[in-house]
Motif scaffolding. Sequence first.
Motif, PDB file in Angstrom:
ATOM      1  N   PHE A 224      69.933 138.275  93.122  1.00  0.00           N
ATOM      2  CA  PHE A 224      69.590 137.435  92.134  1.00  0.00           C
ATOM      3  C   PHE A 224      68.773 136.114  92.668  1.00  0.00           C
ATOM      4  O   PHE A 224      67.842 135.651  92.171  1.00  0.00           O
ATOM      5  CB  PHE A 224      70.474 136.968  91.219  1.00  0.00           C
ATOM      6  N   LEU A 225      69.456 135.199  93.461  1.00  0.00           N
ATOM      7  CA  LEU A 225      68.889 134.077  94.008  1.00  0.00           C
ATOM      8  C   LEU A 225      67.654 134.633  95.028  1.00  0.00           C
ATOM      9  O   LEU A 225      66.657 133.540  94.843  1.00  0.00           O
ATOM     10  CB  LEU A 225      69.971 133.738  94.877  1.00  0.00           C
ATOM     11  N   ASP A 227      65.469 136.834  94.378  1.00  0.00           N
ATOM     12  CA  ASP A 227      64.566 137.192  93.488  1.00  0.00           C
ATOM     13  C   ASP A 227      63.976 135.927  92.567  1.00  0.00           C
ATOM     14  O   ASP A 227      62.826 135.857  92.335  1.00  0.00           O
ATOM     15  CB  ASP A 227      65.017 138.321  92.409  1.00  0.00           C
ATOM     16  N   LEU A 228      65.200 135.075  92.079  1.00  0.00           N
ATOM     17  CA  LEU A 228      64.799 133.932  91.282  1.00  0.00           C
ATOM     18  C   LEU A 228      63.812 132.919  92.327  1.00  0.00           C
ATOM     19  O   LEU A 228      62.832 132.328  91.663  1.00  0.00           O
ATOM     20  CB  LEU A 228      65.989 133.240  91.100  1.00  0.00           C
ATOM     21  N   GLY A 232      60.740 134.159  90.885  1.00  0.00           N
ATOM     22  CA  GLY A 232      61.243 133.675  89.494  1.00  0.00           C
ATOM     23  C   GLY A 232      61.686 134.973  88.481  1.00  0.00           C
ATOM     24  O   GLY A 232      61.405 134.879  87.212  1.00  0.00           O
ATOM     25  N   LEU A 233      61.792 136.061  89.233  1.00  0.00           N
ATOM     26  CA  LEU A 233      62.216 137.251  88.335  1.00  0.00           C
ATOM     27  C   LEU A 233      61.055 137.731  87.556  1.00  0.00           C
ATOM     28  O   LEU A 233      61.086 138.043  86.170  1.00  0.00           O
ATOM     29  CB  LEU A 233      63.336 137.117  87.551  1.00  0.00           C
ATOM     30  N   ARG A 234      59.838 137.634  88.118  1.00  0.00           N
ATOM     31  CA  ARG A 234      58.593 137.894  87.409  1.00  0.00           C
ATOM     32  C   ARG A 234      57.975 139.380  87.912  1.00  0.00           C
ATOM     33  O   ARG A 234      58.222 139.413  89.261  1.00  0.00           O
ATOM     34  CB  ARG A 234      57.682 136.786  87.416  1.00  0.00           C
ATOM     35  N   PRO A 240      57.405 137.537  82.896  1.00  0.00           N
ATOM     36  CA  PRO A 240      58.991 137.721  83.213  1.00  0.00           C
ATOM     37  C   PRO A 240      58.918 139.460  83.356  1.00  0.00           C
ATOM     38  O   PRO A 240      58.589 140.029  82.457  1.00  0.00           O
ATOM     39  CB  PRO A 240      59.363 137.227  81.761  1.00  0.00           C
ATOM     40  N   TRP A 245      66.006 140.887  84.128  1.00  0.00           N
ATOM     41  CA  TRP A 245      66.873 140.127  83.262  1.00  0.00           C
ATOM     42  C   TRP A 245      68.040 140.772  82.745  1.00  0.00           C
ATOM     43  O   TRP A 245      69.172 140.308  82.656  1.00  0.00           O
ATOM     44  CB  TRP A 245      66.215 139.276  82.211  1.00  0.00           C
ATOM     45  N   TYR A 248      70.373 141.951  85.455  1.00  0.00           N
ATOM     46  CA  TYR A 248      71.344 140.894  85.978  1.00  0.00           C
ATOM     47  C   TYR A 248      72.307 140.413  84.748  1.00  0.00           C
ATOM     48  O   TYR A 248      73.441 139.937  85.184  1.00  0.00           O
ATOM     49  CB  TYR A 248      70.461 139.625  86.319  1.00  0.00           C
ATOM     50  N   ARG A 343      61.583 124.614  96.528  1.00  0.00           N
ATOM     51  CA  ARG A 343      61.768 125.936  96.604  1.00  0.00           C
ATOM     52  C   ARG A 343      60.191 126.559  96.400  1.00  0.00           C
ATOM     53  O   ARG A 343      60.073 127.509  96.901  1.00  0.00           O
ATOM     54  CB  ARG A 343      62.162 126.100  95.007  1.00  0.00           C
TER      55      ARG A 343
END
Length: 649
Positions: A224-225, A227-228, A232-234, A240, A245, A248, A343
């Motif tokens: 998750f980290l 990808d984020l 941004g999990l896009r 999005p 989403w 997770y 970031r």
Amino acid sequence: MPTDTRYKYLLLLALALLATAAIYIPGMTGGYVFDDFPNIIDNTAIHVTQSSYTAWINAALSSPASALHRPLASLTFAANWLFTGSAPGPMKVTNLIIHLLNGALLYGMLVELLRLYAINRKSRGDVDEPRARWLAFAVTLAWLLLPINLQAVLYVVQRMESLCQLFVLAGLWGYLRERRRMLEADSIKQETSACVRAAAYLAVGTVLGVTAKESSVLLPLYAFLADLILFGLRRADGKPQRSLWLLYTLMLFVPAVLGLVWLMPHVLPAQAWANRTFTLGSRLLTEPMVLMEYLRWTLLPTPGSLSLYHDEIKASTGLLQPPATLAGFVVMFALMALAVWQRRERPLLSLGIAWYYAAHVLTATIIPLELVYEHRNYFAAIGTLLAVFSLLIGTAREIALPIVRGAIAALLIVWFAGLTLLRAQEWSDPLHLAMIEADRRDQSPRANYEAARLLIVVSNYQASPALDKAWHYLRRSAAIPGSSTLSEQAMLMVADHDAQGDDAAIWQSMLAKLRVQPISEEDISGLISLTRCRVQTSCMFDPANLQQAFLAALSQPAPTGRLLAAYAMFARELLNDIPLTEEYLRRAVEKSPGEAAYRLDIARIYASQGKLELVVQQIDALRRLNKYGQLDAQIAALEQLAERGPKTP
């Protein structure tokens, strides 16, 4: 990338693995240490000498380290025992092989991560693929040689950690690969298929990893980290990625909430911390300082900073008690702020910081574990190295001060290799290691006790320089504030060996500690050892003194089932007081209803007294605990005892 170039990096990786193996070879001659004994040497269930279904089931469910038993790790220990016996060398070789496999998986995972990073930076065009491969290789080489990772190789029981991370690294690699395919997909069908496979990698990696150690539950958090921070999990078009989403939500957020709800009743009561010298509050104060120390030991290790034991680090009682407590919070929040700030400009730096702190979510927060262990950094060190080496080596063809940066990276790797080699040589002999640890850490009760214990073994309790040195370490250990009574136990075994000696002052020291300090597992182990030593007539002290010690420990609030059962053993073996034995075994069963050993002991007492109804109750309870037939033989023996009627236990 051309095939021949890819082969070049694979050849470099092979050379790195060979170099790592060569550096660790001196440590293969070492022995077992610390938690190796309860988990391997004293754990008879893994001493498999003949292959059978029952033997393997008993081995799989035998680990005392966790309620989940960590069956895969236990099975590997049992397999070692079956083929090579009790020798520690083959056990360590197996650990080394796992470490090398992890190195290969780490390289593959980092290459895939940097491919995703290149997609992230495509608009800037500042990612050079050969440079990115160099970064992946440098991080992998540094991690393989990192001195703080030595315990995952030479400390046999820490195979649990390295084996767990094998599945974490494999699962993360698979997830990142499928995530790249999602971004490159030409259709919704391809994207959905890749998402399903990504979820499968996370699920399988987590489940298989848990069979070695619970740390693998952090795998979805690592993914998750990554990808984020990178995307941004896009989706590739910037919208999005709803499927992620959902993934997770089901695999990270909901399990985290449920886990927290389950955990809170187990960590909030004061009783949960009864065997610790610190509270939940003081642990939360202490851990930022510990995490700061981990960073120093990872990036700037010295021979004196690394150790099997760090019990000289005491729990904080306030932000300035000690002052390093406040420094730990400042460093932690500063690094977190840096990760957020950088970031977009330096996502690899941000991801490395995020992975470092994520890796300590279980071991540095509310679970009542011991404060400090180096092996907890096995995955966290990947984040640390990724953050630092992304600044030193980078992924762009042109960087400022390339010679200076490259020299720093090379010097770090050479320093890691040299110090790991030195530590491997120190680990080559148990007594040599123990004395080095004790001499470097004069405020560590465990280090000094272990050196004394091995010197006593060498002396065979006979007057000698070794025994004199053992007394030196024992006295020093016993005098350290907050130390357990293990050193007093060892002094009594020496002073009263074969004949009662001058032991009054030792008993007074032990009683003083047991009356005022929280009773630790080490204290209980010491009392059990003294009981066995007296039963075997190797120790000739007055049993009345040991009874006083037991009663002092039992006077503390909420005695554990293990302490109650230990006193029951004392009452049976040295007092021959069956009613007292029955009373304390009953209390032990009430305190720890899931502990089969206590139920077996009290059922034998009931059978000897003809209390058949109570025997049947215990047999019924044991049947409920009898997973996969592991207690079949004991239950059958109890049934035979009940049939024969009353008999002296």
